[in-house]
Design a protein around this motif. Structure first.
Motif, PDB file in Angstrom:
ATOM      1  N   THR A 323      38.164  28.518  40.100  1.00 53.45           N
ATOM      2  CA  THR A 323      37.458  27.621  41.016  1.00 53.45           C
ATOM      3  C   THR A 323      35.945  27.690  40.832  1.00 53.45           C
ATOM      4  O   THR A 323      35.254  26.662  40.870  1.00 53.45           O
ATOM      5  CB  THR A 323      37.810  27.977  42.477  1.00 53.45           C
ATOM      6  OG1 THR A 323      39.228  28.014  42.626  1.00 53.45           O
ATOM      7  CG2 THR A 323      37.226  26.959  43.441  1.00 53.45           C
ATOM      8  N   ASP A 324      35.441  28.875  40.608  1.00 56.34           N
ATOM      9  CA  ASP A 324      33.989  29.076  40.622  1.00 56.34           C
ATOM     10  C   ASP A 324      33.368  29.170  39.239  1.00 56.34           C
ATOM     11  O   ASP A 324      32.198  29.549  39.106  1.00 56.34           O
ATOM     12  CB  ASP A 324      33.661  30.353  41.418  1.00 56.34           C
ATOM     13  CG  ASP A 324      34.138  30.264  42.862  1.00 56.34           C
ATOM     14  OD1 ASP A 324      33.975  29.184  43.461  1.00 56.34           O
ATOM     15  OD2 ASP A 324      34.674  31.266  43.367  1.00 56.34           O
ATOM     16  N   ILE A 325      34.137  28.858  38.199  1.00 56.70           N
ATOM     17  CA  ILE A 325      33.586  28.945  36.841  1.00 56.70           C
ATOM     18  C   ILE A 325      33.983  27.702  36.065  1.00 56.70           C
ATOM     19  O   ILE A 325      34.983  27.057  36.371  1.00 56.70           O
ATOM     20  CB  ILE A 325      34.082  30.210  36.105  1.00 56.70           C
ATOM     21  CG1 ILE A 325      35.598  30.144  35.888  1.00 56.70           C
ATOM     22  CG2 ILE A 325      33.686  31.469  36.847  1.00 56.70           C
ATOM     23  CD1 ILE A 325      36.133  31.248  35.008  1.00 56.70           C
ATOM     24  N   PRO A 326      33.208  27.350  35.028  1.00 59.70           N
ATOM     25  CA  PRO A 326      33.614  26.223  34.187  1.00 59.70           C
ATOM     26  C   PRO A 326      34.845  26.592  33.377  1.00 59.70           C
ATOM     27  O   PRO A 326      34.968  27.715  32.880  1.00 59.70           O
ATOM     28  CB  PRO A 326      32.394  25.995  33.290  1.00 59.70           C
ATOM     29  CG  PRO A 326      31.686  27.314  33.261  1.00 59.70           C
ATOM     30  CD  PRO A 326      31.921  27.929  34.608  1.00 59.70           C
ATOM     31  N   CYS A 327      35.768  25.655  33.250  1.00 61.80           N
ATOM     32  CA  CYS A 327      36.998  25.936  32.498  1.00 61.80           C
ATOM     33  C   CYS A 327      37.628  24.635  32.060  1.00 61.80           C
ATOM     34  O   CYS A 327      37.628  23.640  32.804  1.00 61.80           O
ATOM     35  CB  CYS A 327      37.985  26.715  33.369  1.00 61.80           C
ATOM     36  SG  CYS A 327      39.554  27.087  32.542  1.00 61.80           S
ATOM     37  N   GLN A 328      38.164  24.635  30.841  1.00 63.34           N
ATOM     38  CA  GLN A 328      38.918  23.490  30.362  1.00 63.34           C
ATOM     39  C   GLN A 328      40.090  23.971  29.513  1.00 63.34           C
ATOM     40  O   GLN A 328      40.125  25.130  29.079  1.00 63.34           O
ATOM     41  CB  GLN A 328      38.029  22.554  29.553  1.00 63.34           C
ATOM     42  CG  GLN A 328      37.357  23.177  28.350  1.00 63.34           C
ATOM     43  CD  GLN A 328      36.372  22.221  27.695  1.00 63.34           C
ATOM     44  OE1 GLN A 328      36.296  21.048  28.032  1.00 63.34           O
ATOM     45  NE2 GLN A 328      35.607  22.726  26.737  1.00 63.34           N
ATOM     46  N   ILE A 329      41.051  23.105  29.321  1.00 58.37           N
ATOM     47  CA  ILE A 329      42.213  23.448  28.513  1.00 58.37           C
ATOM     48  C   ILE A 329      41.762  23.853  27.105  1.00 58.37           C
ATOM     49  O   ILE A 329      40.903  23.199  26.504  1.00 58.37           O
ATOM     50  CB  ILE A 329      43.199  22.268  28.462  1.00 58.37           C
ATOM     51  CG1 ILE A 329      43.823  22.050  29.840  1.00 58.37           C
ATOM     52  CG2 ILE A 329      44.290  22.501  27.421  1.00 58.37           C
ATOM     53  CD1 ILE A 329      44.698  20.826  29.943  1.00 58.37           C
ATOM     54  N   GLY A 330      42.327  24.935  26.610  1.00 55.25           N
ATOM     55  CA  GLY A 330      41.954  25.453  25.296  1.00 55.25           C
ATOM     56  C   GLY A 330      40.987  26.608  25.343  1.00 55.25           C
ATOM     57  O   GLY A 330      40.788  27.286  24.323  1.00 55.25           O
ATOM     58  N   ASP A 331      40.367  26.868  26.517  1.00 54.51           N
ATOM     59  CA  ASP A 331      39.436  27.987  26.612  1.00 54.51           C
ATOM     60  C   ASP A 331      40.153  29.307  26.325  1.00 54.51           C
ATOM     61  O   ASP A 331      41.310  29.513  26.728  1.00 54.51           O
ATOM     62  CB  ASP A 331      38.803  28.044  27.998  1.00 54.51           C
ATOM     63  CG  ASP A 331      37.684  27.034  28.177  1.00 54.51           C
ATOM     64  OD1 ASP A 331      37.314  26.374  27.186  1.00 54.51           O
ATOM     65  OD2 ASP A 331      37.171  26.898  29.309  1.00 54.51           O
ATOM     66  N   VAL A 332      39.456  30.207  25.662  1.00 54.96           N
ATOM     67  CA  VAL A 332      40.011  31.525  25.345  1.00 54.96           C
ATOM     68  C   VAL A 332      39.977  32.410  26.588  1.00 54.96           C
ATOM     69  O   VAL A 332      38.981  32.458  27.313  1.00 54.96           O
ATOM     70  CB  VAL A 332      39.223  32.183  24.198  1.00 54.96           C
ATOM     71  CG1 VAL A 332      39.689  33.625  23.971  1.00 54.96           C
ATOM     72  CG2 VAL A 332      39.381  31.372  22.916  1.00 54.96           C
ATOM     73  N   VAL A 333      41.084  33.114  26.814  1.00 56.16           N
ATOM     74  CA  VAL A 333      41.192  34.058  27.926  1.00 56.16           C
ATOM     75  C   VAL A 333      41.351  35.457  27.343  1.00 56.16           C
ATOM     76  O   VAL A 333      42.245  35.703  26.520  1.00 56.16           O
ATOM     77  CB  VAL A 333      42.389  33.717  28.826  1.00 56.16           C
ATOM     78  CG1 VAL A 333      42.555  34.770  29.919  1.00 56.16           C
ATOM     79  CG2 VAL A 333      42.211  32.342  29.446  1.00 56.16           C
ATOM     80  N   THR A 334      40.478  36.366  27.759  1.00 56.30           N
ATOM     81  CA  THR A 334      40.496  37.747  27.279  1.00 56.30           C
ATOM     82  C   THR A 334      41.001  38.646  28.396  1.00 56.30           C
ATOM     83  O   THR A 334      40.390  38.723  29.466  1.00 56.30           O
ATOM     84  CB  THR A 334      39.085  38.197  26.851  1.00 56.30           C
ATOM     85  OG1 THR A 334      38.585  37.293  25.862  1.00 56.30           O
ATOM     86  CG2 THR A 334      39.105  39.611  26.288  1.00 56.30           C
ATOM     87  N   PHE A 335      42.105  39.335  28.157  1.00 54.24           N
ATOM     88  CA  PHE A 335      42.674  40.229  29.168  1.00 54.24           C
ATOM     89  C   PHE A 335      41.993  41.593  29.142  1.00 54.24           C
ATOM     90  O   PHE A 335      41.907  42.265  30.164  1.00 54.24           O
ATOM     91  CB  PHE A 335      44.173  40.367  28.960  1.00 54.24           C
ATOM     92  CG  PHE A 335      44.921  39.100  29.240  1.00 54.24           C
ATOM     93  CD1 PHE A 335      45.283  38.751  30.526  1.00 54.24           C
ATOM     94  CD2 PHE A 335      45.236  38.212  28.212  1.00 54.24           C
ATOM     95  CE1 PHE A 335      45.951  37.569  30.802  1.00 54.24           C
ATOM     96  CE2 PHE A 335      45.915  37.032  28.469  1.00 54.24           C
ATOM     97  CZ  PHE A 335      46.267  36.704  29.769  1.00 54.24           C
ATOM     98  N   PHE A 336      41.560  42.025  27.987  1.00 52.06           N
ATOM     99  CA  PHE A 336      40.672  43.176  27.833  1.00 52.06           C
ATOM    100  C   PHE A 336      40.080  43.082  26.442  1.00 52.06           C
ATOM    101  O   PHE A 336      40.653  42.481  25.534  1.00 52.06           O
ATOM    102  CB  PHE A 336      41.383  44.519  28.043  1.00 52.06           C
ATOM    103  CG  PHE A 336      42.649  44.703  27.260  1.00 52.06           C
ATOM    104  CD1 PHE A 336      42.631  45.058  25.914  1.00 52.06           C
ATOM    105  CD2 PHE A 336      43.885  44.536  27.867  1.00 52.06           C
ATOM    106  CE1 PHE A 336      43.795  45.221  25.192  1.00 52.06           C
ATOM    107  CE2 PHE A 336      45.064  44.698  27.151  1.00 52.06           C
ATOM    108  CZ  PHE A 336      45.019  45.044  25.815  1.00 52.06           C
TER     109      PHE A 336
END
Length: 380
Positions: A323-336
């Motif tokens: 909700t509080d950050i820019p995001c679009q489909i395809g963005d990389v998500v880092t779990f650690f």
């Protein structure tokens, strides 16, 4: 092949090698750093990590199962000293002997069974490690009568060679732990009992990663290092050598949804939106090794370079509040690990939210997570 995975674990073999060298260089000259590679090298990849460490000078490798030792032999590590830390089912003794994978002894019965197998295969000086029980109450022989019984068995087993003696701390990560100090005193009594009987194993080891950072008096002729090969202590980061985090787990956003206040997501309404919430769906779940407890704790992930909390996880997908950050489909998500923009999210920090260590997170990762290896001439 890595192009077909939903997520990838990047493993920097140069960092793991450097971490081992850093630890080894800080030890006394008579002491060797023994890499512990159980559980697929804590999820990082048994064979690539073992080869990198062996090439860097680590000649003694510890595993948890005979099958892991055979994998190392099959991968070409014929000259490395490999031993199994725990108990082994008796039907596997023959394979351990034929592949010369050292075993742990903590009972006379196993000693005699192993002696018979070595005699059958005509293998002499088969290496065994004597496990002394000091307080973890898992596998081990208590100093006193139990150890005397094992000593007597060893006298009657000419094909076996006592290459080492060891124990394991129950809370080695706890600095100044009285229990740890009592365990070390009991270990010393066990070693003294062995020596009085004429058994003088050259390799003595009780320190794990945690204890190796603070309990200098317990550093004998070896230390067993697991977690510190991959990451620093979560309690005192950076204080005990330049240990670099070597692994990074990443996936990507596949969908975006907006929930109204009061709407739920996940199975059984796992999470309820307290406000209008933009949710990113990420294409990994607990079948990939994402611990559901992390979602319960709303652990952070990095979406791009921004922190965002996990909300829930399913078998194949998880949900992140963006909700509080820019995001679009395809963005990389880092779990650690480290994002493309250089933002670091420590596995130790994330695991600490559920009362565990970072290697717990990597150990959970399944075969659905692709592995990419960097450094030391190894590629994916």
């Amino acid at each position: 092949m890595n192009a077909y995975y939903n997520s990838l674990l990047q493993v920097d073999l140069n960092k793991i090698s450097t971490n081992w060298k850093t630890i080894q260089s800080a030890l006394p000259d008579h002491c060797q750093c023994i890499p512990v590679l159980k559980g697929n090298a804590y999820g990082a990849g048994l064979v690539p990590v073992a080869k990198a460490l062996y090439a860097s000078g680590a000649s003694f490798l510890a595993v948890a199962q005979v099958s892991e030792g055979i994998l190392l032999r099959s991968a070409g590590l014929k000259d490395a000293e490999v031993f199994v830390l725990g108990g082994v089912p008796q039907p596997l003794l023959a394979a351990a002997v034929s592949h010369r994978i050292g075993l742990t002894l903590f009972s006379a019965a196993t000693a005699y069974a192993l002696e018979a197998e070595c005699a059958r295969q005509q293998v002499n000086a088969f290496p065994v490690q004597i496990k002394i029980e000091t307080g973890l109450h898992r596998n081990g022989v208590l100093p006193g009568e139990e150890l005397d019984e094992l000593i007597e068995a060893l006298r009657n087993c000419p094909h076996l060679k006592a290459a080492g003696a060891f124990s394991h701390f129950a809370e080695g990560e706890v600095y100044g732990s009285p229990l740890t100090m009592r365990q070390f005193a009991k270990f010393q009594r066990g070693v003294a009992q062995l020596k009085a009987a004429g058994i003088c194993p050259p390799l003595l080891h009780i320190c794990n990663s945690g204890a190796s950072e603070w309990f200098d008096a317990a550093i004998c002729t070896g230390v067993r290092i697991g977690r510190r090969l991959y990451m620093d202590s979560q309690k005192h980061p950076g204080e005990h050598g330049a240990i670099a985090e070597a692994c990074c787990w990443q996936s990507s956003v596949t969908n975006l949804r907006t929930l109204a206040p009061g709407e739920t997501l996940g199975y059984d309404g796992a999470w309820t939106a307290p406000r209008a919430t933009r949710v990113a769906v990420v294409c990994v779940g607990y079948a990939d090794g994402l611990c559901p407890q992390l979602a319960d704790a709303h652990a952070p992930v990095l979406v791009g370079d921004c922190r965002a909390p996990l909300l829930s996880t399913c078998m194949d997908q998880c949900f992140v509040d963006v909700t509080d950050i820019p995001c679009q489909i395809g963005d990389v998500v880092t779990f650690f690990g480290e994002s493309a923009g250089g933002v670091h999210l420590s596995a130790q920090e994330v695991a600490g939210l559920i009362g565990d260590e970072g290697v717990f997170l990597t150990s959970l990762l399944t075969a659905r997570v692709g592995r990419i290896y960097l450094g030391l001439g190894t590629s994916a």
